[in-house]
Design a protein around this motif. Structure first.
Motif, PDB file in Angstrom:
ATOM      1  N   ASN A 272      81.631 -11.356 -22.630  1.00 38.13           N
ATOM      2  CA  ASN A 272      82.184 -12.709 -22.531  1.00 38.13           C
ATOM      3  C   ASN A 272      83.532 -12.839 -23.219  1.00 38.13           C
ATOM      4  O   ASN A 272      83.865 -13.873 -23.757  1.00 38.13           O
ATOM      5  N   GLU A 273      84.299 -11.780 -23.217  1.00 39.65           N
ATOM      6  CA  GLU A 273      85.566 -11.832 -23.942  1.00 39.65           C
ATOM      7  C   GLU A 273      86.792 -11.735 -23.041  1.00 39.65           C
ATOM      8  O   GLU A 273      87.880 -11.444 -23.511  1.00 39.65           O
ATOM      9  N   MET A 278      91.233 -14.253 -13.583  1.00 38.16           N
ATOM     10  CA  MET A 278      91.342 -13.019 -12.786  1.00 38.16           C
ATOM     11  C   MET A 278      90.527 -11.912 -13.426  1.00 38.16           C
ATOM     12  O   MET A 278      89.851 -11.142 -12.766  1.00 38.16           O
ATOM     13  N   GLY A 279      90.616 -11.857 -14.747  1.00 42.08           N
ATOM     14  CA  GLY A 279      89.862 -10.846 -15.486  1.00 42.08           C
ATOM     15  C   GLY A 279      88.369 -11.064 -15.307  1.00 42.08           C
ATOM     16  O   GLY A 279      87.616 -10.119 -15.103  1.00 42.08           O
ATOM     17  N   ARG A 314      95.587  -5.091 -29.641  1.00 37.40           N
ATOM     18  CA  ARG A 314      94.621  -5.708 -28.735  1.00 37.40           C
ATOM     19  C   ARG A 314      94.526  -7.215 -28.995  1.00 37.40           C
ATOM     20  O   ARG A 314      94.547  -8.020 -28.072  1.00 37.40           O
ATOM     21  N   ASP A 315      94.487  -7.574 -30.265  1.00 41.09           N
ATOM     22  CA  ASP A 315      94.403  -8.997 -30.573  1.00 41.09           C
ATOM     23  C   ASP A 315      95.649  -9.745 -30.130  1.00 41.09           C
ATOM     24  O   ASP A 315      95.574 -10.883 -29.683  1.00 41.09           O
ATOM     25  N   GLU A 316      96.806  -9.079 -30.247  1.00 41.92           N
ATOM     26  CA  GLU A 316      98.033  -9.720 -29.769  1.00 41.92           C
ATOM     27  C   GLU A 316      97.988  -9.892 -28.249  1.00 41.92           C
ATOM     28  O   GLU A 316      98.415 -10.909 -27.717  1.00 41.92           O
ATOM     29  N   SER A 535      86.634  -3.514 -24.962  1.00 44.02           N
ATOM     30  CA  SER A 535      86.901  -3.037 -26.311  1.00 44.02           C
ATOM     31  C   SER A 535      86.389  -4.026 -27.351  1.00 44.02           C
ATOM     32  O   SER A 535      85.706  -3.657 -28.309  1.00 44.02           O
ATOM     33  N   GLN A 536      86.697  -5.276 -27.133  1.00 50.80           N
ATOM     34  CA  GLN A 536      86.264  -6.320 -28.064  1.00 50.80           C
ATOM     35  C   GLN A 536      84.735  -6.316 -28.213  1.00 50.80           C
ATOM     36  O   GLN A 536      84.192  -6.335 -29.313  1.00 50.80           O
ATOM     37  N   VAL A 537      84.046  -6.269 -27.071  1.00 52.98           N
ATOM     38  CA  VAL A 537      82.586  -6.303 -27.079  1.00 52.98           C
ATOM     39  C   VAL A 537      82.027  -5.026 -27.717  1.00 52.98           C
ATOM     40  O   VAL A 537      81.068  -5.069 -28.491  1.00 52.98           O
ATOM     41  N   ALA A 538      82.653  -3.890 -27.425  1.00 48.17           N
ATOM     42  CA  ALA A 538      82.179  -2.617 -27.975  1.00 48.17           C
ATOM     43  C   ALA A 538      82.268  -2.619 -29.491  1.00 48.17           C
ATOM     44  O   ALA A 538      81.349  -2.183 -30.187  1.00 48.17           O
TER      45      ALA A 538
END
Ligand SMILES: Nc1ncnc2c1ncn2[C@@H]1O[C@H](COP(=O)(O)OP(=O)(O)O)[C@@H](O)[C@H]1O
Ligand SMILES: [Mg+2]
Length: 832
Positions: A272-273, A278-279, A314-316, A535-538
């Protein structure tokens, strides 16, 4: 009885649009007649009236300005709506106004803002020759795909694509229609009209063209406008993806839960990130279509790893993506001609993020998004007001300084307004009435208002005022100079609005030459968005990068169920290993109810899917083969829709697996045979395991409540027994959820019943009965040699075996005839 000319016009038009509800424009209303009226009145809960008293015709109508909502509701319910407009101004023509159907809105072709931004809305065309030639398109984004396949794959595709509408040139046969309707409701027959092949099908092989052609004809016929944003058809091969049949998709709850049909509890729900629509749409597609090409999978995984390592960037990136709107659909609306200024402002904001994103990508050594034409587009959009209104007919679209002529008109109207302010001051002084005010309304234009209290001493003529309107507490006047100024102000305003409209249309047209580059940028953004989401979820959930084995090894350490571990807390979830080899490929899983068998099997399937999507997985270490297909037989959800019984569904699912699985597949059979009598079920289950073992050799997880089956490890070398452990403690059952080698020794069914708080009498009685059974011993149904293990609970053949045992145990020599008779009676009662 002859219809009136207007009804004749209506009937002729209806004749051509029989499968749509015809919205017939009559002045300020869209009217519906006959059956359309009856249907619409029912579905929209509006009043059904009659036209023509003598010869009543059912009729209902909706105001044209609120028609959109009504149309959306009909589309959602699976209807099509043909919108018929008046093509001439009724005031300017004598007799009948010319009318035309300007658009047919159908479930597969809606272009509205009402579309769920997280999902694609697909229209699918099917052309049946030797094979199924299918093409599907999201008209709102322009995506167009085409393939050729057999019937079985067609249905898998249907499950993956979930089109909201299917079109064919000729009706399908009855059986096929029924099967299709079980998946999607709107099936339209469209006889091909044009002979021109659309440009978008040009580069395709001849066998692939018919479906694309059909699809274009249909979209052109219904939409009657430019479709430049639809991309050239992309050929894909259904076998380029992991094959997941309808059952597997449903059972594994990838994007929709079985019971509630919602996103909650699905694999989709844990990713859910994503930041952009589109993503999100692409994510759904990736979940439904895991890859089978190792290089492609590794490429995705590599990006996820990069994002993990470089989490600051990634956060940026995530921050930048926050500002990116639905470029794909905005582009679709530019092409379609229904984009508004607000939309274009969103496009501008989105594009302004591209340089930021590209800078981040270059830091991460990822290819940048092509942006050579970008400055040009941004310059074009730069003239737009940030708070431009929804409507393009009310002005206020462009910034000042964007266009000189526009500025002139605007200042004329602004100066006029200043003059009005001065006038008010002036007239207050002249008349001595301090509450006098100059105001505006739509009916009378500008006027001077004097309150009732001041009127008695006021001589209008003396001041050159003309009375215009009397209100209860005031009087309104005009003067000659006020009206002159009004003409100037309103004229300038109108000119400004018209000019803004023209400028906007020009801008919209100019933007059409950038469709392709915008679409390409949108695609790249979507991919980046899904990968940063992985990546965020992982990282949040401690996933690891999966590795792929060349020799069909499946080795998961500390594997968790990605969804269940989220629902309970991470610490409470018991991780388990899974180790299957090329020559030891079947797990036969036993364990009490509620111990975690189903969860364990699903987690292996979900982890495989995640890995092949390019995501990290919930394990401490994971090595997997690349599965070509996953088959499932899980749960007992009756297929109510198609009216099939549980057992029939079970057998259909099993058939699919047994017919199609290969050595490279994964099969999940959860308590197969449950839906029928014990003998039937047990025999079927055993036969299926033997078949998988001897003929398919797919990786297989097979859970069962037939304890008799655990002896199969004696005859089938590729089969290993495992069980999910539970422990009895103080007469209560404790679930350990731990997978252990070997078969379970006790099924603990009664304990589970106790947990479920069945009446104590039932529990006690059940224990007694079980004891009798256990004393009676067990009759193996296996013809093979006996196993040392005694598997306690058996659920059949027990009554006769009890009797048999009892007879064997009788010491007849010591019995009196009466005793023997009594015993005989007792045994007979028992059997009865
Ligand atoms: N590994 C686990 N760790 C913690 N709880 C689990 C685990 N596996 C299953 N459970 C819990 O046990 C419940 C029953 O699991 P399930 O797989 O349906 O059992 P079975 O199929 O053996 O009847 C699940 O709803 C879940 O809450
Ligand atoms: Mg279960």
């Amino acid at each position: 009885m002859k219809p009136t000319p207007m009804m004749a016009q209506y009937l002729a038009m209806k004749e051509e649009h029989q499968d749509s509800i015809l919205f017939f424009r009559l002045g300020d209303f869209y009217e519906m007649f006959y059956d359309d009226a009856v249907t619409a009145a029912r579905e929209l809960e509006i009043t059904l009236t009659r036209r023509d008293k003598k010869n009543p015709i059912p009729m209902c109508g909706v105001p044209h300005h609120s028609a959109r909502g009504y149309i959306e509701r009909l589309i959602e319910k699976g209807y099509k709506v043909a919108v018929c407009e008046q093509m001439e101004n009724p005031k300017e023509v004598k007799g009948m106004v010319r009318r035309e159907v300007v658009q047919i809105i159908t479930p597969g072709t809606v272009m509205d803002t009402s579309l769920d931004e997280g999902s694609h809305n697909y229209l699918m065309a099917v052309s049946l020759a030797e094979h199924f030639n299918i093409a599907y398109c999201d008209v709102s984004t322009g995506e167009l795909k085409v393939t050729l396949c057999d019937e079985e794959t067609f249905f898998n595709e249907l499950a993956a694509v979930k089109p909201s509408e299917i079109i064919t040139a000729e009706p399908f046969n009855h059986a096929l229609t029924a099967k299709i309707k079980a998946v999607t409701t709107v099936l339209s027959v469209h006889d091909q009209l044009s002979t021109d092949l659309p440009e978008q099908a040009g580069q395709l092989e001849a066998t692939l063209q018919p479906a694309v052609h059909l699809l274009f004809d249909y979209v052109t016929m219904t939409q009657k406008r430019n479709l430049a944003h639809i991309e050239p058809a992309v050929y894909y091969h259904a076998v380029d993806y992991m094959r997941l049949d309808l059952y597997a998709k449903r059972n594994l709850e990838l994007t929709e839960s079985i019971r509630l049909k919602t996103r909650k509890g699905t694999l989709l729900s844990i990713f859910n990130e994503t930041k952009t629509p589109m993503g999100h749409r692409l994510l759904k597609e990736w979940i439904e279509r895991p890859l089978i090409n190792q290089a492609q999978i590794e490429e995705r995984l590599q990006h996820v790893k990069t994002f993990n390592d470089r989490f600051i960037e990634r956060d940026e990136l995530r921050t930048a993506l926050n500002e990116v709107y639905d470029i794909e659909r905005l582009v679709g609306r530019i092409s379609f001609g229904n984009v508004n200024a607000k939309d274009l402002v969103q496009l501008k904001y989105s594009l302004e993020q591209l340089p930021v994103i590209n800078q981040l990508l270059s830091k991460l050594s990822i290819n940048p998004i092509p942006d050579d034409q970008l400055p040009e587009i941004v310059t074009l959009l730069d003239g737009l007001n940030d708070d431009a209104p929804q409507s393009i007919k009310e002005g206020n679209i462009f910034k000042s300084g964007f266009n000189d002529e526009l500025d002139t008109f605007r200042s004329a109207s602004k100066d006029g307004k200043l003059w009005l302010n001065e006038l008010q001051q002036q007239e207050r002084e002249r008349t001595g009435i301090r509450s006098l005010k100059v105001a505006y309304n739509k009916v009378f234009g500008y006027y001077i208002e004097i309150s009732k209290a001041n009127l008695h001493q006021f001589d209008a003529d003396a001041f050159g005022y003309t009375r215009k309107q009397t209100l209860s507490n005031a009087e309104r006047f005009i003067t000659e100079s006020l009206k002159e100024k009004e003409a100037l102000i309103l004229g300038a305003e109108e000119k400004a609005i018209n000019l803004e409209y023209d400028l906007f249309v020009t801008l919209r047209e100019t933007l059409k030459s950038f469709l392709t580059i915008l679409q390409a940028a949108a695609k790249r953004i979507a991919v980046l968005d899904v990968l940063q989401n992985f990546s965020q979820v992982a990282q949040r959930n401690d996933y690891v990068q999966p590795e792929f084995s060349a020799d069909r090894l499946l080795n998961l350490s500390d594997a968790r169920h990605p969804v269940v571990e989220q629902v309970m807390s991470r610490e409470d979830y018991v991780p388990n290993d899974c180790e299957l080899y090329d020559d030891a490929f079947i797990y036969l899983i036993t364990g009490p109810n509620m111990s975690g068998k189903s969860t364990y099997m699903r987690q292996v399937a979900l982890i495989s899917i995640m890995a092949q999507m390019g995501s990290f997985v919930p394990c401490s270490r994971a090595e997997l083969p690349i599965f070509d297909q996953i088959f499932t037989r899980i749960g007992a959800a009756d297929d109510l829709v198609s009216g099939q019984s549980t057992f029939m569904v079970e057998m259909l699912e099993a058939k699919n697996a047994l017919n199609n699985a290969t050595k490279d597949s994964l099969i999940i059979f959860d308590e197969i045979g449950r839906g029928t009598s014990t003998y039937d079920g047990l025999s079927l289950a055993q036969a299926m395991i033997e078949y998988v073992h001897n003929h398919i050799q797919a990786k297989t997880l097979f859970s069962t409540h037939y304890h008799e089956l655990v002896q199969l490890d004696q005859t089938l070398n590729g089969l290993t027994n495992i069980h999910v452990a539970a422990k009895e403690y103080n007469g209560e059952l404790i679930f350990l959820h731990k997978v252990m080698p070997g078969a379970v020794e006790n099924s603990y069914g009664i304990h589970v019943a106790q947990l479920a708080a069945l009446p104590e009498t039932v529990i006690t009685r059940a224990r007694d009965i079980l004891q009798i059974f256990e004393q009676a011993g067990n009759h193996d149904i296996m013809p093979e040699k006996k196993h040392e293990h005694i598997y306690e609970q058996t659920s059949f053949n027990l009554f006769s075996s009890t009797v048999e045992e009892e007879i064997k145990g009788l010491d007849i020599a010591r019995m009196t005839p009466i005793e023997a008779l009594i015993k005989l009676q007792e045994l007979q009662d028992h059997i009865k």
